[in-house]
Enzyme design. Sequence first.
Site, PDB file in Angstrom:
ATOM      1  N   ASP A 445      -4.973   6.924   2.661  1.00 37.00           N
ATOM      2  CA  ASP A 445      -4.282   8.075   3.237  1.00 37.00           C
ATOM      3  C   ASP A 445      -5.263   9.064   3.857  1.00 37.00           C
ATOM      4  OD1 ASP A 445      -2.070   9.599   3.905  1.00 37.00           O
ATOM      5  OD2 ASP A 445      -1.230   9.582   1.892  1.00 37.00           O
ATOM      6  N   ASP A 513       6.488   9.447   6.824  1.00 40.46           N
ATOM      7  CA  ASP A 513       6.918   9.904   5.496  1.00 40.46           C
ATOM      8  C   ASP A 513       8.429  10.069   5.430  1.00 40.46           C
ATOM      9  OD1 ASP A 513       4.436   9.938   4.333  1.00 40.46           O
ATOM     10  OD2 ASP A 513       4.125  12.095   4.512  1.00 40.46           O
TER      11      ASP A 513
END
Length: 690
Positions: A445, A513
């Site tokens: 990430d 997301d």
Amino acid sequence: MVDIAENGRTWLLSGPASSYALHLTEADELLHLHWGPRIELADAEALAVRPLPGYWPFESPLDGREEYPVEGGPRFVRPALSVRTEERRGTEWTFETYETEGDELRLRFRDAGLSVTLHYRMRADVVERWVTVGNQGHARVELLRADPAAWTLPDREGWRLSQLHGRWAAESRLTVSPLTYGEKVIGSRRGHTGHQHLPWVALDTDATEERGEVYGCALGWSGSWRIAVAQLPDARVQITGGAGYDDSGLLMLGEGESYTSPVFAGLWSDGGFGGASRAWHAYQRAYVIPDAGRDRPVLFNSWEATNFDISEEQQATLARRAAAIGVELFVVDDGWFGTRTSDRAGLGDWTPNPDRFPNGLKPLADYVHALGMQFGIWVEPEMVNPDSDLYRAHPDWVQYQSGRKRTELRNQLVLNLAREDVQEYLWEQLDSLLSSAPVDYVKWDFNRCFTDAGWPGDPYPQRLWVDHVRALYALLDRLRAAHPGVAFESCSGGGGRIDLGVMSRTDQVWTSDNTDPLDRLAIQHGFSQIHPARIMAAWVTDSPNHQLNGRVSSLRFRFVSAMAGVLGVGGDLAEWTEGELAEAREWVELYKDIRPVVQHGELYRLRPPEGGLSAVQYVRGDEAVVLAWLQAQRYGEPAPALRLRGLDPTASYECRETGEVHRGAVLLHHGLRTGLRGDLDAAVFRFRRI
């Protein structure tokens, strides 16, 4: 294939359906000749003898015709190359030679102590271009701009520009607009590819989804970037793009040093936007994505179920439930390391939390493997929390400006990955982590942008914008070589780092997301313009959607939406009912059955996610799969029929839906009446040639 004229000054690259041609004049002016339908070398030579228009006091005959415009001389377009030495700025090059090696063409130029090599390679019908700039005689050369390519389009009226724009949780949304005079510039000033734009553009005049000419360009760079599309005063169109968001400087080259740009790839297709997409997908599966022929597994990710509140026992409980519904890869997300009980601490300390995992990750990984699943973890190596052992030991390892406040976003700072000591630290930490437990998968990430991109004490601190990305690539390459069984996912708060550069080093990408299944249809529609389903991770999460909008959606709609890419589950399985778990098991089993067609087949966008019915189709050999969603129903009217694509018009196909012959579906002349209605809001149809 590269064809070369007898005089060695006209070059033609050809793929199955297209050609790309360029020519060097006697005055060493490198001109663009052709990019489009396949032609022969004789055709390129005929184009090469056409004279340039005459000079005018305020215009240049080179503008819009030059293959790679440099700064300096009779040029007024945006230069692809801009350099500065102690004596002067700009380039006045002369041609040295050309070389071919395999399918690569190299053109070499020189300007005093500066060398410039233009690289070309045709893969399928995608032209890959990049540039190498070397300092071979100056004390130093400041590289202000070194774009891989400038793309020249044929003279046409009425060009339209397609691009993918967005923001966090709303990435990859397609927009099409008329191209007007002047420049349209998109890019990122954030240090990573960014949620705001994907580094891709397409231009057309009258193309539809399945017909018409489309020109597309995609940049393989995971840092700050810029693509400029210019309609020049004489209506010609030229596209430049590369690393860096402006001309403030990329690198300082000492004598003997060189810089090789990322690849800027271009594609011409006469099959409309759908044909262009399928060509891009095939290119990436063949030449970009590692192990692209291997199916990506169905995964479960623990983040939305647990957030930071995790323990070994709790993860084991989720793993049992995940295995029971057919999941193949179990991923422990944020919260397993250091003092990471919130987003305020622990980043940078990549050792298991002793309270949560007293014996490290190996016992949980072994347990997950015993359940028949692979084991994965989440990391964010390029970041650090001020509340961490790493930052307390090395506060100078972050990007910062001397005498300025260190801006924290998400309570974290960006490590200066351009530093060799930071690179070595991350290698030691991650190599040890992957060696300490049987890890099969890493979700990598990147949750904040560059803000204080400084490097006090370095002679040329702005180099960190380029060197951070180059170090990231080197670290991923090193880890993949040392741990060849580990797969990597590129994530950046969702779709903030998706491009051909990072895709060449990772096995899949986290698209957004936003896991709301209705929102994802538009995101996935835009994503598919350039990238294939094989890398597009998509999750089934809980309803109502608690992360973003509270929307209620059926488990059927959530699964069929996520099955359009690499299927994952991210809901709290501990709260799912036995009925929901049983239904989920059926959907996972169905996905595994259709997975080879979805992940490796050719994509046809049957109806865009606008209004009522939306559908996509995948075709592989004698099999096809249609995923359809009924977003809205007006006045009780039935969903419209779908015209299928890519099938043999002389053949018959058996149609099945969710495992049984679908009585409500009518397949007639390759049209499908879905039978969708308000209580049946999504469906999967499978076709097999009979």
